[in-house]
Design an enzyme around this catalytic site. Structure first.
Site, short mmCIF file in Angstrom:
data_model
loop_
_atom_site.label_atom_id
_atom_site.label_comp_id
_atom_site.label_asym_id
_atom_site.label_seq_id
_atom_site.Cartn_x
_atom_site.Cartn_y
_atom_site.Cartn_z
N HIS A 108 0.75 -1.22 -0.13
CA HIS A 108 0.07 -0.04 0.11
C HIS A 108 0.77 1.10 -0.09
CE1 HIS A 108 0.21 -0.04 4.43
NE2 HIS A 108 0.28 1.27 4.41
N ASP A 152 0.23 -7.56 1.82
CA ASP A 152 0.40 -6.32 1.76
C ASP A 152 2.04 -6.20 1.67
OD1 ASP A 152 0.47 -3.60 1.74
OD2 ASP A 152 -0.30 -3.14 3.67
N SER A 252 4.35 2.10 8.17
CA SER A 252 4.03 1.05 7.25
C SER A 252 5.36 0.70 6.52
CB SER A 252 2.77 1.42 6.26
OG SER A 252 1.70 1.55 6.69
N GLY A 253 5.25 -0.47 6.18
CA GLY A 253 6.55 -1.27 5.29
C GLY A 253 7.74 -1.39 6.23
#
Ligand SMILES: *[C@@H]1O[C@H](CO)[C@@H](O)[C@H](O)[C@H]1NC(C)=O
Length: 301
Positions: A108, A152, A252-253
């Site tokens: 994402h 994801d 995120s990530g």
């Protein structure tokens, strides 16, 4: 088998997961859990292609509402003690350097243009420690599903290899990854927000220890209530019950490290730091490790 599974999922949706937990023996519960999750994965794979098409329009929503990913309750790390940490922009995301030319992150985190390695404080220039790279290609997981956050994961290829130094080092992926047991303490890190207010990111890299939460518990009405379903491809991890510990927007990530091993990638959460809405991480299962290896091998040719 199919309708048994379907009815189990429906029962879950009707909020009866708690009674499974209390009344059914572990072995049966595991069985139900597996069947339910299997149906979910089948659906995901079927939807995979279609979702790829609607992908772009959904991404905007995800990025803006992915509050589950600033370090909450953590502390500033010793500068460059996590030399595989990558800072991705824009949007701001974390990433993990897994080879001199590849960074692993969340699917994402779309439209990343630039990858910075060897960063501690964003606002400093850090010319001694930093290496900046452009992105040549994004390889999103082919079954990434923006609606239920399945798979994801994304691999980002850099325009030229980084040189490994004291402040920039690859994190080697293991060959096998064990699903961490509930109660396991794992480390998460990032430059994300440190509270739910405002949009301000952390200037320095921060980390916190989160505790793995049982998937069945994480799917109960009190927690995510199957909205979305926490599948076997995801890991819930958050508070140890006493201290608030979480990732948030901007994290995120980034990595979920258990005993120093990379086990997951920060994916999503509802708000940040809510004990019953822990952070959810993409699990680097055997299948996902294979996908990563295949992708890296293919493009080295
Ligand atoms: C995480 O836990 C380890 C082991 O208990 C501890 O040494 C470390 O300081 C903790 N890290 C953070 C950021 O709280």
């Amino acid at each position: 088998m199919q309708w048994l599974c379907l009815s189990c999922c429906l029962m879950h949706f009707c909020g009866q997961t708690t009674s499974f937990d209390l009344n059914i023996k572990t072995r049966d519960r595991e069985c139900i859990k597996v069947q339910c999750i299997r149906l979910h994965i089948k659906e995901t794979e079927m939807l995979c292609l279609r979702d790829f098409i609607v992908f772009i329009s959904v991404i905007v929503l995800i990025v803006q509402s992915s509050d589950g990913s600033e370090i909450i309750g953590g502390k500033e790390v010793q500068p460059h003690s996590l030399p595989f940490m990558a800072l991705l922009q824009r949007p701001l995301c974390g990433g993990i350097l897994i080879s001199p030319t590849w960074v692993l992150t969340a699917a994402h985190c779309a439209d990343i243009k630039e990858v910075l390695l060897g960063v501690h404080s964003i606002k400093e220039s850090e010319t001694e420690s930093r290496q900046v790279r452009e992105v040549v290609s994004h390889v999103r997981h082919p079954c990434y599903d923006a609606e239920n956050y399945a798979n994801d994961l994304m691999l980002i290829k850099l325009d030229k290899p980084v040189s490994q130094t004291k402040t920039v080092k690859c994190l080697n992926l293991g060959k096998t990854v064990r699903d961490p047991a509930a109660g396991t303490s794992c480390l998460v890190a990032g430059w994300g927000k440190t509270n739910n207010m405002g949009r301000k990111m952390s200037d320095v890299l921060r980390s916190v220890n989160v505790t793995v939460i049982d998937r069945v518990l994480c799917n109960t009405g009190e927690y995510y209530s199957l909205n979305p379903v926490i599948t076997s491809g995801m890991i819930c991890a958050g508070s140890d019950g006493k201290n608030v510990a979480d990732t948030c927007e901007g994290d995120s990530g980034g990595p979920l490290l258990c005993n120093g091993e990379l086990i997951g990638v920060t994916s999503f959460g509802q708000k940040c730091g809510l004990i019953k809405k822990p952070g959810v991480y993409s699990f680097l299962s055997q299948k996902q490790l294979k996908w990563i290896k295949k992708t890296l091998d293919k493009s080295e040719i």
